[in-house]
Scaffold this active site. Structure first.
Site, short mmCIF file in Angstrom:
data_model
loop_
_atom_site.label_atom_id
_atom_site.label_comp_id
_atom_site.label_asym_id
_atom_site.label_seq_id
_atom_site.Cartn_x
_atom_site.Cartn_y
_atom_site.Cartn_z
N PHE A 88 36.63 -125.22 14.47
CA PHE A 88 36.16 -126.46 13.88
C PHE A 88 34.70 -126.74 14.19
O PHE A 88 34.09 -127.59 13.60
CB PHE A 88 36.95 -127.65 14.43
CG PHE A 88 38.41 -127.46 14.27
CD1 PHE A 88 38.99 -127.68 13.05
CD2 PHE A 88 39.17 -127.05 15.33
CE1 PHE A 88 40.33 -127.49 12.88
CE2 PHE A 88 40.52 -126.86 15.16
CZ PHE A 88 41.10 -127.07 13.94
N GLY A 89 34.19 -126.05 15.18
CA GLY A 89 32.81 -126.33 15.59
C GLY A 89 32.71 -126.22 17.09
O GLY A 89 33.63 -125.73 17.75
N ASP A 138 48.40 -123.22 15.94
CA ASP A 138 47.43 -122.33 16.57
C ASP A 138 47.71 -122.26 18.08
O ASP A 138 46.82 -122.50 18.89
CB ASP A 138 46.01 -122.82 16.27
CG ASP A 138 44.98 -121.72 16.48
OD1 ASP A 138 45.39 -120.54 16.62
OD2 ASP A 138 43.77 -122.02 16.52
N VAL A 182 32.32 -127.21 21.12
CA VAL A 182 32.85 -128.18 22.06
C VAL A 182 31.83 -128.33 23.19
O VAL A 182 31.37 -127.33 23.75
CB VAL A 182 34.20 -127.72 22.65
CG1 VAL A 182 34.79 -128.81 23.52
CG2 VAL A 182 35.16 -127.34 21.54
N VAL A 242 33.59 -122.68 21.61
CA VAL A 242 33.29 -122.64 20.19
C VAL A 242 34.62 -122.39 19.50
O VAL A 242 35.30 -121.41 19.78
CB VAL A 242 32.32 -121.49 19.87
CG1 VAL A 242 31.99 -121.48 18.39
CG2 VAL A 242 31.05 -121.64 20.70
#
Ligand SMILES: *[C@@H]1O[C@H](CO)[C@@H](O)[C@H](O)[C@H]1NC(C)=O
Ligand SMILES: *[C@@H]1O[C@H](CO)[C@@H](O)[C@H](O)[C@H]1NC(C)=O
Ligand SMILES: *[C@@H]1O[C@H](CO)[C@@H](O)[C@H](O)[C@H]1NC(C)=O
Ligand SMILES: *[C@@H]1O[C@H](CO)[C@@H](O)[C@H](O)[C@H]1NC(C)=O
Ligand SMILES: *[C@@H]1O[C@H](CO)[C@@H](O)[C@H](O)[C@H]1NC(C)=O
Ligand SMILES: *[C@@H]1O[C@H](CO)[C@@H](O)[C@H](O)[C@H]1NC(C)=O
Length: 842
Positions: free
Chosen positions: A533-534, A646, A536, A530
């Site tokens: 962006f959302g 990141d 996986v 998670v």
């Protein structure tokens, strides 16, 4: 006078010959009459490199060449490169000037020569690389115009070399003149040069022997019938690749010091199943007088790419080379059949397209050469359409297609061993084109007619640089715009509207139905991660290939256009240490990215918070080195430098062979366009515990922000603890603060490192690694090393481990290997490499 000059040259040449005795050349080689290598700006004479001697451009070498400049207020001067990376001759020094200057080689006349110009764009004293804009002329021939070497860097390269073939007429001398652009006095441009080589070449290596009526270049289009390259033309070598695996450095060429690059990942469209090499146990046979044995190094002919004999689908194995439109190019393809299946004419027949034109309907290497292990080359001439007044950067493609059914061949496969591409000077005696574009937009191939499969945004890169700098300045003043890059992106976008799908070779398009099938309709059981962006998901495509499917959260601010831009960018980033994008899905409501699946998960899972067996120290270093290389690629891949934003241990993934791959560079936006101190100012994003203090305090995002975060990862790996632990007391909550304090107080190693590592990490390696990590964590971004220096540092740390291991094998060999290890580290520091540099950062 002339005689004495000649004598001196012979002295030099005899030094060179002596040198050749010390470094014998390979059997099949050419022995150049002239072989001058000049380390411009260096006052010391005679540095050995590449099996030859590089001479300084000081007064002592007057007999080889003279240096001329008009009497001006801005005379040229010599400088040492400011950079700390491991640079070698000729990049250690430069000659820099705000006015014209000329190298004149009075003894070189009536001959055909290679001229190589070497540039290392970095700061020279107060001269910034972005202001190095100049022209280079040889007599009446223009080699370069508005040339800014900085814009020519590709991928991990820091330096560029330009190679030309020039015929000096009997009554001419070789004069090379550097002319700084003088467009604007308020921001004066300068010219610089690091190295010049003049090496003679066989008369008919690339030029046509007009006495041979049977030889001509095969025209790709109908504009020419039998094209010959006359001596009044100059050639610029734009690409020279050993198709297959290995780069062949200048020292391994056949005596002409040519460099043969790799074809992948720069030019080969994607990684095709097979790159092949011969077993190297049989020697090549040269058909005398047809192909001289110095035409290319043997290894070029002994390695190749093919596709695989048992493929059932049709394909094109494709290479794309960025070139200037409006010029004519010579394309030389090198072939040698070494596969033991192939014995006779007709065994392996295939087709060749150049610039999407069929140039060989039945290419048959044995048919051409007569036998296996006999090299041949085929020369073509292709004109790229376009107006000279509107030069664009376009792609010249070379495609190999297996023979279509039902045409007969025993094996339906292709082969190619080497490619050389030369730009031919135009009727104005000019070879100069554009600086490469920062951003090339590939349009769907099908929309385009025969020519130029690539459309380029009409903003010249130079303008773009100015624009970007201008906008950043504007933003700093007004602070009203959120992201300057957005503005540039929207500029690009307006040019790119309408192309909603990308060429399938860049990136596969998945339908939403395919994605649903792959993830069992986004079943929660398939969630493997998670992210910001959302979710996986793990999924399987084509029945069995595992992939990671990243479903961007709906309501994500990214608009559809940005999403496409992002994919376009990502799909062009290919590196062994980056997780590859397999494809994408862009349905009305869904934005989905499909990545290759990483079997061993994240680096973080092997450090803490899981039951995985901890990894040994050496393997941890290998993983860090891989990740550093991936980031270095993002930072130096110059078409658009990319700040990851990141970097953290959960974004470093491990494949089934434990190769580290950096993931989630989806956050990345296009970075600053210049190398200078510009930065992108933006809303703070990233992960707590990894954030560059300069970034969250001043919203200053630079490449060095990634270096900081990577420094945190280095400590994480050493100490096996998270960067932030909320319930620990203040003094120990932050890994960085805790570690810095322990290190300064001289706390024992055992109390700092992962208990699992205590016995395997030596004091020397620990000390070195700590210095490296702390240099990355410097509060002042400028003081941090660059990612490429971090790569160098980790290579060195790994070498320490390897030589320690060597020292520990068997007692009989012990002494020997220890000495070897010692020598190695000795030589590392001799070159002024990282161990010394690190002191600098502390
Ligand atoms: C430099 O060279 C260019 C081109 O040859 C010429 O136009 C210009 O006048 C020269 N500048 C000086 C100061 O000599
Ligand atoms: C090269 O430079 C020398 C010295 O300035 C000059 O005498 C000579 O004419 C030049 N040659 C050519 C071909 O420009
Ligand atoms: C130039 O070189 C060619 C071949 O090397 C030779 O035949 C010719 O005589 C030379 N010309 C002059 C003027 O030296
Ligand atoms: C030089 O640049 C300044 C601003 O940087 C500009 O005002 C000026 O018009 C320019 N001059 C020329 C000749 O382009
Ligand atoms: C290939 O050439 C090398 C050197 O010329 C020779 O030593 C070797 O025996 C040759 N190998 C074969 C298989 O002919
Ligand atoms: C290969 O490329 C050529 C030239 O663009 C094209 O005509 C042909 O259809 C392509 N073949 C395949 C299998 O894609």
């Amino acid at each position: 006078m002339a005689n004495s000059i000649n004598k001196n040259i012979y002295t030099k040449i005899s030094i060179l010959s002596l040198f050749l005795l010390l470094f014998p050349l390979v059997a099949n080689s050419y022995n150049p009459d002239y072989n001058l290598a000049i380390n411009c700006g260096s006052l010391t004479d005679n540095t050995a490199l590449d099996k030859r001697i590089w001479v300084g451009d000081n007064i002592n070498n007057k007999n080889l060449f003279t240096f001329i400049e008009p009497k001006t207020t801005n005379p040229s001067f010599n400088v040492q490169a400011n950079s700390l990376s491991n640079i070698q001759v000729p990049y250690t020094h430069a000659r820099v000037s705000l006015s014209n200057f000329t190298y004149s080689f009075s003894s070189i006349t009536n001959s055909t020569v290679f001229l190589r110009l070497h540039f290392y764009p970095t700061s020279y004293q107060n001269f910034e690389p972005s202001s190095a804009i100049f022209s280079v002329k040889v007599n009446d021939l223009t080699l370069l115009k508005n040339f800014n070497p900085l814009l020519w860097l590709y991928f991990d390269d820091e330096k560029i070399t330009k190679e030309y073939c020039i015929q000096i007429k009997p009554n001419e001398k070789l004069n090379i003149t550097f002319i700084p652009n003088s467009i604007n006095q308020s921001n004066p441009c300068y010219a610089f040069i690091n190295g010049i080589e003049v090496v003679s070449m066989p008369s008919f290596l690339y030029y046509t022997n007009l006495n041979d009526p049977n030889y001509y270049l095969k025209p790709v289009d109908s504009e020419y019938t039998e094209y010959r390259i006359h001596k009044d033309k100059a050639l610029e070598m734009v690409y020279r690749v050993n198709v297959g695996q290995n780069q062949v450095p200048p020292s391994d060429d056949t005596g002409m010091f040519r460099n043969w690059g790799n074809d992948f990942p720069l030019y080969l469209e994607k990684e095709y199943p097979s790159s092949v090499s011969s077993d190297f146990t049989h020697n090549l046979t040269y058909k005398n007088n047809v192909i001289p044995n110095y035409i290319a190094p043997e290894v070029v002919y002994l390695t190749a790419r093919s596709y695989g004999m048992y493929e059932t689908k049709d394909y094109n194995v494709t290479w794309n080379f960025e070139v200037d439109s409006a010029f004519t190019y010579m394309v030389r393809l090198h072939f040698c059949e070494f596969d033991w299946h192939i014995n006779y004419k007709g065994d392996r027949v295939f087709q060749i397209f150049i610039d999407n034109t069929l140039v060989e309907e039945k290419a048959d290497v044995i048919g051409w050469s007569g036998a296996r292990m006999v090299p041949v080359h085929k020369d073509y001439v292709v004109s790229m359409e376009g107006l000279i007044s509107q030069i664009e950067r376009v792609y010249l493609s070379i495609k190999l297609q297996r023979l279509p059914q039902p045409m007969p061949t025993v094996y339906r496969d292709v082969i190619l061993n080497g490619i050389e591409i030369f730009k031919i000077s135009d009727k104005y005696n000019n070879l100069a084109g554009l600086n490469p574009n920062k951003h090339i937009i590939l349009s769907s191939q099908k929309q385009k007619s025969k020519k130029s499969t690539v459309v380029i945004v009409g903003v010249s890169s130079l303008l773009l640089t100015f624009l970007a700098v201008g906008i950043i300045v504007l933003v700093r003043r007004t602070k009203r715009f959120e992201s300057p890059i957005k503005m540039i992106e929207s500029l690009w976008k307006t040019k790119n509207e309408g192309s909603s799908t990308l060429p399938s070779y860049l990136c596969r398009y998945f339908t939403i139905a395919e994605i649903r099938a792959a993830t069992k309709n986004f079943d929660d059981e398939n969630i493997i991660g998670v992210g910001g962006f959302g979710n996986v998901y793990k999924g399987f495509i084509d029945g069995s290939t595992p992939v990671a499917i990243k479903r961007l959260r709906s309501g994500s601010q990214q608009g559809a256009n940005e999403f496409m831009n992002e994919i376009e960018l990502l799909s062009q980033l290919r590196h062994i240490h980056l997780v590859s994008l397999v494809g994408y899905c862009n349905d009305k409501t869904e934005m989905i990215l499909v990545y290759e699946f990483m079997q061993h998960g994240t680096l973080c899972e092997y450090l803490y918070g899981s039951n995985n067996q901890p990894l040994p120290w050496k393997q941890r270093l290998e993983i860090l080195l891989g990740a550093a290389r991936g980031l270095n690629y993002l930072h130096t891949e110059v078409k658009n430098k990319i700040i990851h934003r990141d970097v953290k241990s959960t974004n470093i993934l491990l494949d089934e062979k434990w190769i580290a791959k950096v993931s989630d560079f989806g956050l990345s936006k296009v970075g600053p366009t210049g190398i200078s101190t510009t930065h992108v100012s933006t809303i703070v994003k990233g992960s707590l515990g990894y954030l560059d203090p300069e970034y969250y305090m001043f919203q200053r995002l630079t490449l060095k922000s990634d270096v900081y975060s990577f420094g945190v990862v280095l400590l994480e790996v050493l100490c096996a603890r998270p960067p932030l632990v909320r319930d620990l007391d203040k003094n120990t909550a932050s890994l960085v603060c805790w570690f810095k304090r322990c290190y300064e107080e001289g706390v024992a190693i055992e109390q700092m490192v992962d208990p699992f590592l205590r016995d395997s990490i030596t004091g020397e390696c620990f000390e070195y690694f700590c210095k490296l990590a702390l240099s990355c964590l410097h509060d002042d971004g400028i003081q941090r090393p660059s990612m490429s220096q971090v790569v160098g540092g980790l290579e060195f740390a790994l070498q320490l481990v390897v030589s320690e291991e060597d020292c520990n094998v068997g007692t009989t060999q012990k002494e020997m290997t220890c000495i070897k290890g010692l020598r190695f580290s000795q030589s590392m520091s001799d070159e002024g490499s990282d161990p010394i540099q690190l002191e600098y950062y502390n």
